[in-house]
Design an enzyme around this catalytic site. Structure first.
Site, PDB file in Angstrom:
ATOM      1  N   CYS A   2      54.737  91.948  43.964  1.00 44.82           N
ATOM      2  CA  CYS A   2      53.465  92.634  44.151  1.00 44.82           C
ATOM      3  C   CYS A   2      52.421  91.642  44.675  1.00 44.82           C
ATOM      4  CB  CYS A   2      52.927  93.268  42.880  1.00 44.82           C
ATOM      5  SG  CYS A   2      54.056  94.370  42.051  1.00 44.82           S
ATOM      6  N   ARG A  27      55.533  90.588  49.466  1.00 49.53           N
ATOM      7  CA  ARG A  27      55.744  90.485  48.014  1.00 49.53           C
ATOM      8  C   ARG A  27      56.158  91.822  47.402  1.00 49.53           C
ATOM      9  NH1 ARG A  27      53.237  85.756  45.782  1.00 49.53           N
ATOM     10  NH2 ARG A  27      53.309  86.765  43.762  1.00 49.53           N
ATOM     11  N   TRP A  77      55.631  96.346  44.130  1.00 52.18           N
ATOM     12  CA  TRP A  77      57.096  96.390  44.019  1.00 52.18           C
ATOM     13  C   TRP A  77      57.359  96.966  42.640  1.00 52.18           C
ATOM     14  CZ3 TRP A  77      60.967  94.368  40.892  1.00 52.18           C
ATOM     15  CH2 TRP A  77      62.265  94.413  41.413  1.00 52.18           C
ATOM     16  N   ASN A 103      49.819  92.204  38.429  1.00 54.21           N
ATOM     17  CA  ASN A 103      51.203  91.766  38.677  1.00 54.21           C
ATOM     18  C   ASN A 103      51.765  91.304  37.351  1.00 54.21           C
ATOM     19  OD1 ASN A 103      50.809  92.131  41.362  1.00 54.21           O
ATOM     20  ND2 ASN A 103      50.767  89.956  41.894  1.00 54.21           N
ATOM     21  N   GLY A 104      53.051  91.527  37.134  1.00 57.72           N
ATOM     22  CA  GLY A 104      53.671  91.079  35.887  1.00 57.72           C
ATOM     23  C   GLY A 104      54.116  92.275  35.063  1.00 57.72           C
ATOM     24  N   GLU A 484      75.883  81.901  51.776  1.00 56.07           N
ATOM     25  CA  GLU A 484      74.537  82.156  52.294  1.00 56.07           C
ATOM     26  C   GLU A 484      74.590  83.104  53.496  1.00 56.07           C
ATOM     27  OE1 GLU A 484      71.661  81.884  51.312  1.00 56.07           O
ATOM     28  OE2 GLU A 484      70.418  81.969  53.101  1.00 56.07           O
ATOM     29  N   LYS A 488      72.628  86.656  53.627  1.00 59.59           N
ATOM     30  CA  LYS A 488      71.665  86.998  54.684  1.00 59.59           C
ATOM     31  C   LYS A 488      72.040  88.323  55.326  1.00 59.59           C
ATOM     32  CE  LYS A 488      69.166  84.978  54.172  1.00 59.59           C
ATOM     33  NZ  LYS A 488      68.642  83.948  53.322  1.00 59.59           N
ATOM     34  N   GLU A 491      71.457  91.360  52.958  1.00 54.29           N
ATOM     35  CA  GLU A 491      70.077  91.676  52.580  1.00 54.29           C
ATOM     36  C   GLU A 491      69.268  92.304  53.713  1.00 54.29           C
ATOM     37  OE1 GLU A 491      68.218  87.327  52.289  1.00 54.29           O
ATOM     38  OE2 GLU A 491      67.012  88.692  51.098  1.00 54.29           O
ATOM     39  N   HIS A 507      94.035  85.403  47.265  1.00 57.99           N
ATOM     40  CA  HIS A 507      94.173  85.744  45.847  1.00 57.99           C
ATOM     41  C   HIS A 507      93.577  87.115  45.525  1.00 57.99           C
ATOM     42  CE1 HIS A 507      95.765  81.779  44.980  1.00 57.99           C
ATOM     43  NE2 HIS A 507      94.848  81.326  45.830  1.00 57.99           N
ATOM     44  N   LYS A 606      59.724  89.316  48.023  1.00 59.88           N
ATOM     45  CA  LYS A 606      59.893  87.906  48.355  1.00 59.88           C
ATOM     46  C   LYS A 606      60.053  87.031  47.121  1.00 59.88           C
ATOM     47  CE  LYS A 606      59.908  84.334  51.139  1.00 59.88           C
ATOM     48  NZ  LYS A 606      61.212  84.070  51.761  1.00 59.88           N
TER      49      LYS A 606
END
Ligand code: M6R
Length: 611
Positions: A2, A27, A77, A103-104, A484, A488, A491, A507, A606
């Site tokens: 947020c 955010r 968010w 926020n929080g 990575e 990427k 996402e 395996h 983010k």
């Protein structure tokens, strides 16, 4: 998570707030809202969806919304309650005398809500933040600072808040505990935000609030106190980002801009930190003499997501160069499993934002256990940076795109320097050190070379954009790059992608191979390449299309694949960076072809400041 913006001063508040929200949208972007105060009272507008939707509504309005000089705004968010207009911030108290953005997470919101419901309050939203607005208002007797102070003493959880009261137009009260608040100091004006990118258009002078700080702001007058200690003084610091650093600068997406900024970002990361003469790295932020470095017998690296993947490369490099054990642990796992941290261990926390809740908690746990703790952070003044007395800033510049790119390659470059520094203290000769130091200095040029192949990578991407699944495989240093690369791709393109050690394919995952399951193989020169080539042959034998990341001019590797992306020849420990950049561009172009919201992938934010 947020974004918060607040303004009080000489300008009309609304354009400042909307432009701030646009900068902070990375955010969180599921709903947005704005509130202004003037002598005529409080006016609130909110809207589900992105900031552009809110901007369209408010920018057409005149009257109080256009003229007010004080206001607050938020981009959300969702944690408590779905992303609806009613759940969007700002939230009001029961009588609409107090309004706030938050926020929080307020952990005791249920108890508080029940208490207020019993008193006849009605709630418009499902959010914990609205409960906080009711709580502040219940303490309000004409002094917002006092009301917020009293309210916060009843709160359990985390918050970064900005509040206004109907009877005190022109006043903002901000407070933080676990969620950042930065106060930008202007001429006859103050801009507050949850991070500096919303502030740098107006001022570079900023105060980063500490946990438990609360401030009353009116025009350019800022009075800060601590919830438990009374008045405190906080020294302003200079934000060293240029205003343009947080703009798109002509690129279609922040992600592409940040991919292309990597040669400069990495140069900034390593500038002044390589000593070619002594064959070592100068990392004064670690504040460790060679004698103290020798005493460290194990490195524990903690982080989340991309930062954790960077940590895995650090683990390989530390063991490879310095021959001391290194381990990487997902930060949430580290914090909850009561880790064994010895007096000869150092815990290294990696975080671009410096605000990730799990990484911060891991840092606190390590401090609690008496460990030596250092941090690798990009955002100056962030909580992790401030809670660790030893650390290295990446200096990669603001990273706005939710998908981390330049922070990753700067983290990796720094980890190579850390490994070199440890190695020189432990066992590496000056000659060997000089060789590695020179290779680290070459990284920006390796990245430049990959960026020049952007058009070719875009063409290759067209062959892979229609698949719904993909495997990324690699060995040794290239294994974390495979992880990575897969992160990427999933996402930003929503293609289901898995990173595997090339040896692990047999395996189990090999059962999934068929012509609709492409394999992206990290096949560049170095230890293990021959074996990965054999794994590629196994994939081809099962009809899987193979895209190889190969070393320039390696005809054998080229012949083994359907398509290739070339990277320059270099040792495997530094090839992780150009290989990762190649995979960033691949993901970017695949997502672009698929029409995805590249800078704002669905469900993501983010910085993840909740557990
Ligand atoms: O700010 P941090 O580095 O602590 O963030 C950790 C992860 O949330 C982050 O790297 C995330 O995985 C990225 N979106 C990946 O691109």
């Amino acid at each position: 998570m947020c974004g918060i913006v607040g303004y009080t001063g000489k300008r009309a508040a609304m354009p400042v707030l909307i432009s701030g929200l646009k900068k902070l949208e990375y955010r969180g972007y599921d709903s947005a809202g704005i509130a202004v105060t003037s002598d005529d009272g409080i006016l609130i507008r909110k809207q589900s969806g992105k900031v552009a939707g809110l901007a369209e509504i408010v920018e057409q309005e005149d009257g109080m919304l256009a003229e007010a000089h004080t206001g607050i705004a938020h981009t959300r968010w969702a944690t408590h309650g779905p992303p609806t207009t009613l759940n969007a911030h700002p939230h009001e108290g029961n009588e609409g005398r107090v309004v706030l953005v938050h926020n929080g997470i307020i952990e005791n919101h249920n108890d508080l809500r029940n208490r207020f419901k019993a008193q006849g309050h009605t709630f418009k939203s499902d959010t914990d933040s609205e409960v906080l607005a009711h709580l502040v208002e219940s303490h309000y007797q004409g002094d917002l600072l006092e009301a917020v102070t009293a309210a916060l003493k009843e709160v359990e959880g985390t918050y970064g808040i900005t509040c206004m009261a109907k009877d005190e137009p022109g006043v903002l009260v901000v407070a933080r505990s676990g969620s950042p608040i930065v106060i930008g100091l202007g001429d006859d004006e103050t801009i507050v935000a949850s991070d500096a990118s919303a502030i740098i258009t107006y001022t570079r002078q900023a105060i980063y609030l500490d946990d438990n700080d609360i401030a009353r702001i009116e025009g350019s007058k800022v009075d800060i106190r601590s919830l438990d200690k009374g008045a405190v003084s906080r020294t302003p610091s200079e934000i060293d980002w240029s205003p343009g650093a947080a703009e798109k600068g002509g690129y279609e997406h922040y992600m592409l801009k940040e991919i292309f900024e990597q040669p400069e970002a990495i140069s900034n990361t390593i500038r002044g930190r390589i000593d070619l003469n002594r064959g070592t790295a100068i990392l004064s932020g670690l504040n460790l003499s060679p004698r103290e470095l020798v005493a460290i017998q194990r490195l524990l690296i903690v982080g989340c997501g991309t930062s954790m993947n960077a940590g895995l490369i650090g683990e390989y490099a530390v063991e490879d160069f310095a021959a001391i054990p290194a381990e990487v642990e997902q930060a949430a796992e580290f914090r909850y499993r009561n880790p064994i941290v010895g007096s000869r261990d150092m815990v290294l926390a990696i975080s671009q934002s410096g605000e990730t809740a799990d990484t911060l908690a891991a840092v606190r746990e390590a401090v609690e256990k008496g460990s030596l703790v250092a941090a690798l952070v990009n955002v100056v003044g962030s909580t992790i940076a401030r809670e660790t007395s030893r650390g290295i800033y990446l200096h990669a510049g603001p990273e706005i795109s939710v998908a981390s790119t330049k922070a990753f390659t700067s983290q990796v470059s720094t980890l190579l320097m850390i490994a070199l520094k440890f190695a020189r203290a432990h066992r590496l000769s000056r000659e060997q050190g000089i060789k590695i130091a020179k290779e680290i200095e070459r990284i920006p040029e390796l990245v430049e070379a990959v960026l020049k192949t952007n058009d070719q990578i875009s063409e290759v991407a067209a062959h892979y954009a229609h698949y719904n699944n993909a495997f990324f495989i690699g060995r040794g240093y290239m294994y974390p790059v495979a992880l990575e690369g897969a992160l990427k791709l999933k996402e930003i393109s929503y293609i289901h992608a898995e990173g595997y050690h090339a040896a692990e394919l047999k395996h189990g995952p090999i059962a999934l191979l068929e012509e609709s399951m492409p394999v992206i193989a990290l096949l560049n020169e170095g230890p293990g390449q021959e074996k990965t080539l054999s794994n590629v042959a196994e994939c081809k034998a099962r009809s899987a299309p193979v895209l190889g990341v190969i070393t320039e001019g390696d005809e054998e590797a080229r012949a083994a694949c359907d398509h290739v992306i070339e990277i320059p020849s270099c040792p495997q420990y530094s090839s992780v960076v150009p290989a990762a950049v190649a995979l960033q561009l691949l993901s970017y172009h695949i997502a672009r072809i698929r029409g995805c919201a590249i800078d704002q992938p669905r469900n993501l934010a983010k910085s993840v400041t909740v557990e």
